[in-house]
Design a protein around this motif. Structure first.
Motif, PDB file in Angstrom:
ATOM      1  N   PRO A 112      61.916 -47.117  11.026  1.00  0.00           N
ATOM      2  CA  PRO A 112      61.416 -45.697  10.760  1.00  0.00           C
ATOM      3  C   PRO A 112      60.747 -44.889  11.729  1.00  0.00           C
ATOM      4  O   PRO A 112      61.002 -43.921  12.118  1.00  0.00           O
ATOM      5  CB  PRO A 112      60.488 -45.951   9.582  1.00  0.00           C
ATOM      6  N   ALA A 113      60.238 -45.704  12.693  1.00  0.00           N
ATOM      7  CA  ALA A 113      59.543 -45.021  14.050  1.00  0.00           C
ATOM      8  C   ALA A 113      60.764 -44.696  14.824  1.00  0.00           C
ATOM      9  O   ALA A 113      60.431 -43.556  15.377  1.00  0.00           O
ATOM     10  CB  ALA A 113      58.554 -46.101  14.710  1.00  0.00           C
ATOM     11  N   ILE A 114      61.634 -45.228  14.996  1.00  0.00           N
ATOM     12  CA  ILE A 114      63.042 -44.817  15.819  1.00  0.00           C
ATOM     13  C   ILE A 114      63.524 -43.676  15.243  1.00  0.00           C
ATOM     14  O   ILE A 114      63.938 -42.730  15.803  1.00  0.00           O
ATOM     15  CB  ILE A 114      64.099 -45.787  15.940  1.00  0.00           C
ATOM     16  N   LEU A 115      63.692 -43.597  13.915  1.00  0.00           N
ATOM     17  CA  LEU A 115      64.083 -42.357  13.175  1.00  0.00           C
ATOM     18  C   LEU A 115      63.314 -41.263  13.267  1.00  0.00           C
ATOM     19  O   LEU A 115      63.905 -40.077  13.519  1.00  0.00           O
ATOM     20  CB  LEU A 115      64.458 -42.677  11.550  1.00  0.00           C
ATOM     21  N   ASP A 116      61.767 -41.422  13.448  1.00  0.00           N
ATOM     22  CA  ASP A 116      61.111 -40.256  13.620  1.00  0.00           C
ATOM     23  C   ASP A 116      61.331 -39.757  15.183  1.00  0.00           C
ATOM     24  O   ASP A 116      61.466 -38.500  15.166  1.00  0.00           O
ATOM     25  CB  ASP A 116      59.632 -40.688  13.381  1.00  0.00           C
ATOM     26  N   ILE A 117      61.384 -40.513  16.123  1.00  0.00           N
ATOM     27  CA  ILE A 117      61.685 -40.138  17.440  1.00  0.00           C
ATOM     28  C   ILE A 117      63.000 -39.340  17.466  1.00  0.00           C
ATOM     29  O   ILE A 117      63.181 -38.339  18.279  1.00  0.00           O
ATOM     30  CB  ILE A 117      61.554 -41.383  18.132  1.00  0.00           C
ATOM     31  N   LEU A 118      63.779 -39.929  16.904  1.00  0.00           N
ATOM     32  CA  LEU A 118      65.394 -39.208  17.003  1.00  0.00           C
ATOM     33  C   LEU A 118      65.355 -37.992  16.475  1.00  0.00           C
ATOM     34  O   LEU A 118      65.874 -36.880  16.731  1.00  0.00           O
ATOM     35  CB  LEU A 118      66.365 -40.323  16.164  1.00  0.00           C
ATOM     36  N   LYS A 119      64.510 -37.679  15.319  1.00  0.00           N
ATOM     37  CA  LYS A 119      64.528 -36.657  14.658  1.00  0.00           C
ATOM     38  C   LYS A 119      63.732 -35.408  15.639  1.00  0.00           C
ATOM     39  O   LYS A 119      64.151 -34.374  15.529  1.00  0.00           O
ATOM     40  CB  LYS A 119      63.928 -36.749  13.240  1.00  0.00           C
ATOM     41  N   GLU A 120      62.605 -35.977  16.055  1.00  0.00           N
ATOM     42  CA  GLU A 120      61.893 -35.132  16.935  1.00  0.00           C
ATOM     43  C   GLU A 120      62.704 -34.634  18.041  1.00  0.00           C
ATOM     44  O   GLU A 120      62.599 -33.415  18.573  1.00  0.00           O
ATOM     45  CB  GLU A 120      60.670 -35.812  17.544  1.00  0.00           C
ATOM     46  N   ASN A 121      63.695 -35.353  18.640  1.00  0.00           N
ATOM     47  CA  ASN A 121      64.479 -34.897  19.674  1.00  0.00           C
ATOM     48  C   ASN A 121      65.865 -34.484  19.468  1.00  0.00           C
ATOM     49  O   ASN A 121      66.750 -34.037  20.254  1.00  0.00           O
ATOM     50  CB  ASN A 121      64.683 -36.118  20.582  1.00  0.00           C
ATOM     51  N   ASP A 122      66.114 -34.364  17.976  1.00  0.00           N
ATOM     52  CA  ASP A 122      67.414 -33.841  17.567  1.00  0.00           C
ATOM     53  C   ASP A 122      68.682 -34.572  18.107  1.00  0.00           C
ATOM     54  O   ASP A 122      69.640 -34.226  18.734  1.00  0.00           O
ATOM     55  CB  ASP A 122      67.541 -32.284  17.746  1.00  0.00           C
ATOM     56  N   VAL A 123      68.544 -36.062  18.163  1.00  0.00           N
ATOM     57  CA  VAL A 123      69.511 -36.911  18.619  1.00  0.00           C
ATOM     58  C   VAL A 123      70.067 -37.762  17.736  1.00  0.00           C
ATOM     59  O   VAL A 123      69.122 -38.530  16.788  1.00  0.00           O
ATOM     60  CB  VAL A 123      68.798 -37.657  19.794  1.00  0.00           C
ATOM     61  N   PRO A 124      71.267 -37.827  17.358  1.00  0.00           N
ATOM     62  CA  PRO A 124      71.897 -38.995  16.476  1.00  0.00           C
ATOM     63  C   PRO A 124      72.055 -40.270  17.162  1.00  0.00           C
ATOM     64  O   PRO A 124      72.190 -40.422  18.375  1.00  0.00           O
ATOM     65  CB  PRO A 124      73.341 -38.246  16.293  1.00  0.00           C
ATOM     66  N   ALA A 125      72.244 -41.356  16.376  1.00  0.00           N
ATOM     67  CA  ALA A 125      72.520 -42.530  16.829  1.00  0.00           C
ATOM     68  C   ALA A 125      73.266 -43.345  15.987  1.00  0.00           C
ATOM     69  O   ALA A 125      73.455 -42.983  14.685  1.00  0.00           O
ATOM     70  CB  ALA A 125      70.813 -43.221  17.130  1.00  0.00           C
ATOM     71  N   THR A 126      73.605 -44.627  16.320  1.00  0.00           N
ATOM     72  CA  THR A 126      74.154 -45.715  15.413  1.00  0.00           C
ATOM     73  C   THR A 126      73.358 -46.832  14.984  1.00  0.00           C
ATOM     74  O   THR A 126      72.782 -47.222  16.147  1.00  0.00           O
ATOM     75  CB  THR A 126      75.501 -45.722  16.071  1.00  0.00           C
ATOM     76  N   PHE A 127      73.423 -47.220  13.719  1.00  0.00           N
ATOM     77  CA  PHE A 127      72.727 -48.438  13.482  1.00  0.00           C
ATOM     78  C   PHE A 127      73.408 -49.609  12.838  1.00  0.00           C
ATOM     79  O   PHE A 127      74.075 -49.263  11.878  1.00  0.00           O
ATOM     80  CB  PHE A 127      71.710 -47.959  12.242  1.00  0.00           C
ATOM     81  N   TYR A 128      73.680 -50.617  13.689  1.00  0.00           N
ATOM     82  CA  TYR A 128      74.363 -51.638  13.060  1.00  0.00           C
ATOM     83  C   TYR A 128      73.222 -52.495  12.395  1.00  0.00           C
ATOM     84  O   TYR A 128      72.634 -53.132  13.226  1.00  0.00           O
ATOM     85  CB  TYR A 128      75.097 -52.519  14.488  1.00  0.00           C
ATOM     86  N   VAL A 129      73.600 -52.480  11.217  1.00  0.00           N
ATOM     87  CA  VAL A 129      72.746 -53.288  10.105  1.00  0.00           C
ATOM     88  C   VAL A 129      73.390 -54.490   9.478  1.00  0.00           C
ATOM     89  O   VAL A 129      74.345 -54.625   9.439  1.00  0.00           O
ATOM     90  CB  VAL A 129      72.511 -52.265   9.060  1.00  0.00           C
ATOM     91  N   THR A 130      72.446 -55.572   9.218  1.00  0.00           N
ATOM     92  CA  THR A 130      72.771 -56.783   8.570  1.00  0.00           C
ATOM     93  C   THR A 130      72.453 -56.461   6.943  1.00  0.00           C
ATOM     94  O   THR A 130      71.773 -55.655   6.809  1.00  0.00           O
ATOM     95  CB  THR A 130      72.143 -57.896   9.089  1.00  0.00           C
ATOM     96  N   GLY A 131      73.401 -57.188   6.317  1.00  0.00           N
ATOM     97  CA  GLY A 131      73.429 -57.068   4.990  1.00  0.00           C
ATOM     98  C   GLY A 131      72.034 -57.683   4.410  1.00  0.00           C
ATOM     99  O   GLY A 131      71.552 -57.032   3.429  1.00  0.00           O
ATOM    100  N   ALA A 132      71.466 -58.633   5.152  1.00  0.00           N
ATOM    101  CA  ALA A 132      70.263 -59.111   4.612  1.00  0.00           C
ATOM    102  C   ALA A 132      69.260 -57.910   4.635  1.00  0.00           C
ATOM    103  O   ALA A 132      68.306 -57.948   3.781  1.00  0.00           O
ATOM    104  CB  ALA A 132      69.997 -60.411   5.202  1.00  0.00           C
ATOM    105  N   HIS A 133      69.366 -57.570   5.627  1.00  0.00           N
ATOM    106  CA  HIS A 133      67.880 -56.753   6.153  1.00  0.00           C
ATOM    107  C   HIS A 133      68.257 -55.168   5.158  1.00  0.00           C
ATOM    108  O   HIS A 133      67.142 -54.568   4.722  1.00  0.00           O
ATOM    109  CB  HIS A 133      68.059 -56.314   7.637  1.00  0.00           C
ATOM    110  N   ALA A 134      69.524 -54.785   5.072  1.00  0.00           N
ATOM    111  CA  ALA A 134      69.972 -53.777   4.229  1.00  0.00           C
ATOM    112  C   ALA A 134      69.256 -54.034   2.578  1.00  0.00           C
ATOM    113  O   ALA A 134      68.993 -53.061   2.103  1.00  0.00           O
ATOM    114  CB  ALA A 134      71.154 -53.490   4.144  1.00  0.00           C
ATOM    115  N   GLU A 135      69.655 -55.189   2.235  1.00  0.00           N
ATOM    116  CA  GLU A 135      69.064 -55.431   0.886  1.00  0.00           C
ATOM    117  C   GLU A 135      67.505 -55.506   0.862  1.00  0.00           C
ATOM    118  O   GLU A 135      66.868 -54.997  -0.308  1.00  0.00           O
ATOM    119  CB  GLU A 135      69.394 -57.082   0.512  1.00  0.00           C
TER     120      GLU A 135
END
Length: 293
Positions: A112-135
């Protein structure tokens, strides 16, 4: 008495009329032009991502900033006799583009902290997620998706013993994670990143098997080294990315967004500032993104 009452009423009526006459009526709002209406409607309905059609014929995009997903899992495609392998796609490369990628999340603090920074700077990114953490953190995954970043598959739990050296185990972990992601956001990713990267982990059996299942794997060509031993600091990550992007016009940058990566969060604003100063725009990984090597 009657005459006095009539005089009073006449005076009140005169004052009332004078007051009404003194008020300037508000001008009627101008009707919105059809052009304005169309622009507003287009802005409201503009797609935030591309969903592959049944035959993958709509994936040749001319932008690096539009995430791409599939509305079917591999199992669903096979059950419907739909193609699972992507057609030949021309890699998209135009201008100087940096791809910020974050592995191993989501968590409920650093992501969430990274998402806040990306939003403040109007920058897109890619998140490679694990299934366990997504759950564990489905709301954070939904936020990544809602804020128009790309989501990629990074296996169920990053367990090398399940992933290497048997391709069947690797595919099983990826398909399990596909199902989890689709259950949360309604679509599944076509992109993945092999835990630990391809080099030293993939045998010759992996690339054709991934292609047959419609997966496109991307490693990286710039590393923050934020997962290196020795407790590196934010300044280390900034220096690594700064030096490694000096002579590049195409950078896939490896970082992490999971628990224990608070220093990555600290480094991110300066990393974005440096990349912008070097003339980079920002994209998200898609099947059309060139390979880093």
């Amino acid at each position: 008495m009657t005459r006095q009452i009539l005089s009073t009423l006449l005076l009140s009526a005169t004052l009332l009329l004078a007051g009404c006459a003194g008020q300037t009526p508000s001008p009627a709002a101008e009707p919105e032009s059809s052009a304005d209406s169309s622009a507003a409607a287009a802005e409201t309905t503009a797609p935030a991502y591309i969903t592959a059609d049944d035959s993958f014929t709509n994936l040749q995009l001319d932008t690096p900033a539009m995430p791409v997903y599939d509305s079917y899992t591999i199992t669903e495609r096979r059950a419907k006799n739909l193609p699972t392998q992507l057609p030949q796609l021309t890699p998209y490369k135009d201008g100087k583009v940096a791809y910020l990628t974050f592995d191993d999340g989501p968590d409920n603090k650093n992501t969430p902290a990274i998402l806040d920074i990306l939003k403040e700077n109007d920058v897109p990114a890619t998140f490679y997620v694990t299934g366990a953490h997504a759950e564990l953190h489905p709301d954070v995954l939904k936020r990544i998706f809602a804020e128009h970043h790309a989501i990629g598959n990074h296996s169920y739990d990053h367990d090398y013993r399940k992933l290497y050296p048997a391709i069947d185990g690797f595919l099983g972990e990826m398909q399990k994670t596909d199902d989890i992601i689709k259950n949360i956001i309604g679509v599944r990713p076509l992109i993945l990143r092999a835990p630990g990267g391809v080099i030293g982990n993939f045998t010759s059996a992996y690339p054709p098997a991934l292609a047959a299942s419609g997966y496109v794997e991307h490693d990286w060509n710039v590393s923050s080294a934020d997962a290196a031993p020795g407790h590196p600091t934010a300044q280390d990550f900034i220096g690594n990315i700064d030096s490694q992007t000096d002579n590049k016009d195409f950078a896939i940058i490896l970082m992490h967004s999971s628990e224990g990566h608070e220093e990555t969060v600290k480094a991110l604003p300066e990393i974005i500032r440096i990349l912008k100063a070097k003339g980079f725009s920002f994209g998200v990984i898609t099947p059309m993104t060139p390979q880093p090597w």
